[in-house]
Structure formats: C-alpha cells, structure tokens
Write an enzyme that holds these catalytic residues in place. Sequence first.
Site, mmCIF file in Angstrom:
data_model
loop_
_atom_site.group_PDB
_atom_site.id
_atom_site.type_symbol
_atom_site.label_atom_id
_atom_site.label_comp_id
_atom_site.label_asym_id
_atom_site.label_seq_id
_atom_site.Cartn_x
_atom_site.Cartn_y
_atom_site.Cartn_z
ATOM 1 N N ASP A 190 -32.732 -43.808 7.060
ATOM 2 C CA ASP A 190 -33.740 -44.015 6.718
ATOM 3 C C ASP A 190 -34.458 -45.339 7.100
ATOM 4 O O ASP A 190 -34.024 -45.997 8.236
ATOM 5 C CB ASP A 190 -33.691 -44.391 5.128
ATOM 6 C CG ASP A 190 -32.693 -45.658 4.805
ATOM 7 O OD1 ASP A 190 -32.247 -46.336 5.893
ATOM 8 O OD2 ASP A 190 -32.130 -45.651 3.643
ATOM 9 N N SER A 191 -35.620 -45.691 6.751
ATOM 10 C CA SER A 191 -36.420 -46.956 7.442
ATOM 11 C C SER A 191 -35.823 -48.341 7.034
ATOM 12 O O SER A 191 -36.442 -49.395 7.540
ATOM 13 C CB SER A 191 -37.758 -46.747 7.075
ATOM 14 O OG SER A 191 -38.192 -47.243 5.714
ATOM 15 N N GLY A 192 -34.933 -48.312 5.939
ATOM 16 C CA GLY A 192 -34.597 -49.700 5.390
ATOM 17 C C GLY A 192 -35.656 -50.092 4.076
ATOM 18 O O GLY A 192 -35.440 -50.687 3.295
ATOM 19 N N GLY A 193 -36.564 -49.660 4.147
ATOM 20 C CA GLY A 193 -37.740 -49.911 3.152
ATOM 21 C C GLY A 193 -37.228 -49.669 1.939
ATOM 22 O O GLY A 193 -37.248 -50.501 0.905
ATOM 23 N N PHE A 194 -36.591 -48.610 1.333
ATOM 24 C CA PHE A 194 -36.277 -48.531 0.110
ATOM 25 C C PHE A 194 -35.213 -49.226 -0.407
ATOM 26 O O PHE A 194 -35.376 -49.916 -1.466
ATOM 27 C CB PHE A 194 -35.752 -46.981 -0.103
ATOM 28 C CG PHE A 194 -35.312 -46.670 -1.492
ATOM 29 C CD1 PHE A 194 -36.289 -46.261 -2.469
ATOM 30 C CD2 PHE A 194 -34.017 -46.622 -1.981
ATOM 31 C CE1 PHE A 194 -35.887 -46.005 -3.828
ATOM 32 C CE2 PHE A 194 -33.415 -46.304 -3.270
ATOM 33 C CZ PHE A 194 -34.723 -46.040 -4.247
ATOM 34 N N ASP A 209 -41.897 -47.513 5.041
ATOM 35 C CA ASP A 209 -42.810 -47.238 4.184
ATOM 36 C C ASP A 209 -42.451 -48.342 2.810
ATOM 37 O O ASP A 209 -41.500 -49.023 3.010
ATOM 38 C CB ASP A 209 -42.654 -45.907 3.528
ATOM 39 C CG ASP A 209 -41.413 -45.708 2.828
ATOM 40 O OD1 ASP A 209 -40.363 -46.138 3.598
ATOM 41 O OD2 ASP A 209 -41.242 -44.990 2.073
ATOM 42 N N GLN A 246 -46.209 -40.996 0.055
ATOM 43 C CA GLN A 246 -46.203 -41.796 -0.952
ATOM 44 C C GLN A 246 -47.416 -41.417 -1.744
ATOM 45 O O GLN A 246 -48.202 -40.486 -1.645
ATOM 46 C CB GLN A 246 -45.978 -43.161 -0.498
ATOM 47 C CG GLN A 246 -44.764 -43.639 0.136
ATOM 48 C CD GLN A 246 -43.376 -43.483 -0.772
ATOM 49 O OE1 GLN A 246 -43.621 -43.493 -2.201
ATOM 50 N NE2 GLN A 246 -42.475 -43.880 -0.294
ATOM 51 N N ASP A 270 -31.677 -35.215 0.411
ATOM 52 C CA ASP A 270 -30.229 -36.125 0.384
ATOM 53 C C ASP A 270 -29.984 -36.641 -0.837
ATOM 54 O O ASP A 270 -31.291 -36.969 -1.638
ATOM 55 C CB ASP A 270 -30.564 -37.148 1.293
ATOM 56 C CG ASP A 270 -31.478 -38.182 0.890
ATOM 57 O OD1 ASP A 270 -32.587 -38.048 0.992
ATOM 58 O OD2 ASP A 270 -30.901 -39.299 0.563
ATOM 59 N N CYS A 303 -14.672 -22.383 -7.417
ATOM 60 C CA CYS A 303 -14.903 -23.256 -6.145
ATOM 61 C C CYS A 303 -13.426 -23.102 -5.348
ATOM 62 O O CYS A 303 -12.570 -23.069 -5.789
ATOM 63 C CB CYS A 303 -15.140 -24.540 -6.490
ATOM 64 S SG CYS A 303 -15.236 -25.565 -4.858
ATOM 65 N N CYS A 334 -12.938 -25.000 -2.585
ATOM 66 C CA CYS A 334 -12.900 -26.281 -1.705
ATOM 67 C C CYS A 334 -11.375 -26.766 -1.442
ATOM 68 O O CYS A 334 -10.470 -26.200 -2.238
ATOM 69 C CB CYS A 334 -13.826 -27.207 -2.316
ATOM 70 S SG CYS A 334 -12.983 -28.181 -3.520
ATOM 71 N N CYS A 349 -9.913 -28.002 -4.979
ATOM 72 C CA CYS A 349 -9.860 -26.815 -5.906
ATOM 73 C C CYS A 349 -8.814 -26.003 -5.946
ATOM 74 O O CYS A 349 -8.011 -25.305 -6.671
ATOM 75 C CB CYS A 349 -11.149 -26.155 -6.247
ATOM 76 S SG CYS A 349 -12.429 -27.186 -7.253
ATOM 77 N N HIS A 390 -14.898 -32.610 -3.706
ATOM 78 C CA HIS A 390 -15.308 -31.476 -4.550
ATOM 79 C C HIS A 390 -16.725 -31.221 -4.800
ATOM 80 O O HIS A 390 -17.521 -30.239 -4.648
ATOM 81 C CB HIS A 390 -14.604 -31.258 -5.883
ATOM 82 C CG HIS A 390 -15.322 -30.303 -6.762
ATOM 83 N ND1 HIS A 390 -15.282 -28.843 -6.781
ATOM 84 C CD2 HIS A 390 -16.282 -30.479 -7.777
ATOM 85 C CE1 HIS A 390 -16.041 -28.411 -7.433
ATOM 86 N NE2 HIS A 390 -16.758 -29.430 -8.070
#
Length: 372
Positions: A92-96, A146, A201, A278, A316, A318, A321, A347
């Site tokens: 990510d850009s670091g902005g958030f 952003d 945005q 994500d 499941c 996995c 499980c 899981h």
Amino acid sequence: MALEFKLSNQTEAGGRRAQIVLPHQTVETPVFMPVGTAGTVKAVPQDVLEALGAQIILGNTYHLYLRPGHEAIRRMGGLHRFISWPRAMLTDSGGFQVFSLSALRKVSDEGVRFRSHLDGSSHFFTPEHSMDVQIALGADIAMAFDECTEYPAERSRAEESLRLTMDWARRSLDHFRAHEEEVVWHAELGGKTQSLFGIVQGGMYADLRRESAERLVEMDFDGYAIGGLSVGEPRDATLEMISEVLPLLPKDKPRYVMGVGYPDEIEQYARMGVDMMDCVLPTRAARHGLLFTSEGRLNIKGKKYAEDQGPPDPACDCMVCRRYTRAYLRHLMHSGEALSATLNSIHNLAYYLGIMERVRKSLPGAAACTQS
Ligand SMILES: [Zn+2]
C-alpha cells in the site's frame, strides 16, 4: 513491462475470471490477499501460506518504512527476498496508516508530516517519497499515495480530500514511471517492472467517486483500486460506491477494493466484477478467537466448546480442521498459547481463500482464459 491482464468472459452480473501476470506470480482472480503488515501475515509462516494457496500478500509501506527501513530491505534484495516469499506481493502507499496510526499529522499540498507511532520521531511523506519507498521494497504492485477520507465527512471536506488525492495520483504516477526500472529485481527478471494502481476516493458521495474514477482512468494506471471503504459506513453505502465506480473502470485492467470485508461481502463483490480484495479481518478476528465457518461465526472462547470433539468447521478440510478439535483450540486460547493465534488464523485464511476459489470455479472461462 508491468502486469499483463488476461480476461475471460464476464457474467451478466459483472463477475469475471482473469489472470494477472505479475513478475513473481500469475494470479488467478478474483483473489483474496492476506495482509502481511510488517513483512508477516501475523502468526502464519510463509510455507503455510503457500500450502493454503495464497497467491499474493500485502505489505504495509508505513510499517516497513519505519522498521526495519526500506533502504535496509533494498540492500537485502527487496521484500520478496527479505521475507522469503516467492509469490506476488502488493504494497500500500502508506497513506492509510499515516492517517489511522500516526500522531500529530499535518497535511499540506506537498505531503504529510507525521510522528511515528513507535518512537514519536518526525517524518515527511510526499507522493514521490512513497514511490521511492515502494520501489525500494519492490512488491509486484505499488499503490499511488492518497488521502483516505474519514467517515463521516462533510461534502466540502470530501471535495478537498479528492482534490489532493488526484494531484498526488498524478505526481505518484510521474515519479513512478521515471524510476520504475530501479526496482532491485528489474534485470534479474528480464526487464520486468512493478505496476502502479491509482486509488479512487470521494467519501460517500457518488458524484465525487465518479469524478475520481474518470480522472484516474485518463491518467492511465496499470490497475485501479477503490479506497476509503470499510471505514465505518453502513454496508449499503459501501455497496453503492462500488456499484457506481465499477462501470467506469476499464474492463481490461484489474480492479481492487481495498480493506473489505466479511466473508459474504467478498463473495458479493467478486460476483460484481471486483478482481482483488484484502482485509485484516480473518487474521485479526482469529487472534480474538473468532472463527468464520460454513455454519456462521464461532467464538472459540465459548464454554460450550470446552469438551467439543468436533473440528472447528465440519465442512472445512484445512490443515487445522483435519487435525484439531474445538476443545483444543479453546484451551489454547484460554491458556494464552502462541499456537492459538496461528491455528485460528490458518483456518480463517483457508476459509477466505476457499470462498474465492469457489467463486472462480463458478465463473465462465475457468478452463482457459483468453486475451481480452
Ligand atoms: Zn478449517
């Protein structure tokens, strides 16, 4: 050369199956991307992520910039090599994180001054600096810098934030294109480069969202993200903003909705034509004992599971499980054992990745994708 996007036919609802050919991995979409904040998907080792079928994971620029530092990571061969992850990555850009974690931030047209949440040290991030840091990290996909509009936001505030984000998108793109060949694996991977995505945005204002999308598309990014969602707004508003923006994005490029969501949401958005998503939810919830299962949400701390010999999720298969009982997972959680976070996270990630696999199989073009 940045990414190559191979698209199959779209369904009437917009859902689509595609391949994103990235320098380190060809990613089958729609795809869920586990979040590896500080160079690790918390509590889950990389070989397990591979076994779960994770094709691409996130790294957070803000965290890695502060510790161990992007220059250190570049010297060690880039993020892939540093964390030993051979498949695709996105930063990510670091902005958030600047907006959500740091203290005393001061925004100007030039960039953002902020204090580290770790040691209070002062830093200045500009779009150009965010690109330099992301090029040093060397993920397959980088994001434009952003400003994430908070919720709720007055219209005037959303307009100002949008103005800044569009200006920063232009500066991000110009700087990135001028330096994209500096990525550490450029020569080693036959001249391949990172890709840069723009971020739509506009708060919860449909017309601002449309304006943002149209202006970004004119700039011609390698892919497009919808940001500033899942920030506390009602789910109807999230859905409305995605519905407004998707038709404006080019069909022949990846579309990424950032930071969503619950299991039913990621399935819904994938069926509308979102290619990438994500979210920290599966791993964060896991550390708090919340499991997502085919029977709904299960709080493993519950007393009723104290002697429950069943698997966490009977549907499941996995590795958790197949092997462990609810009673054991509850015991680990109650005892504060480190293995608790690991098993719960494995899981939940299997559950999220499984949803996307089912969606992919149900979309047309599963056998062979054709060039759009
Ligand atoms: Zn499972």
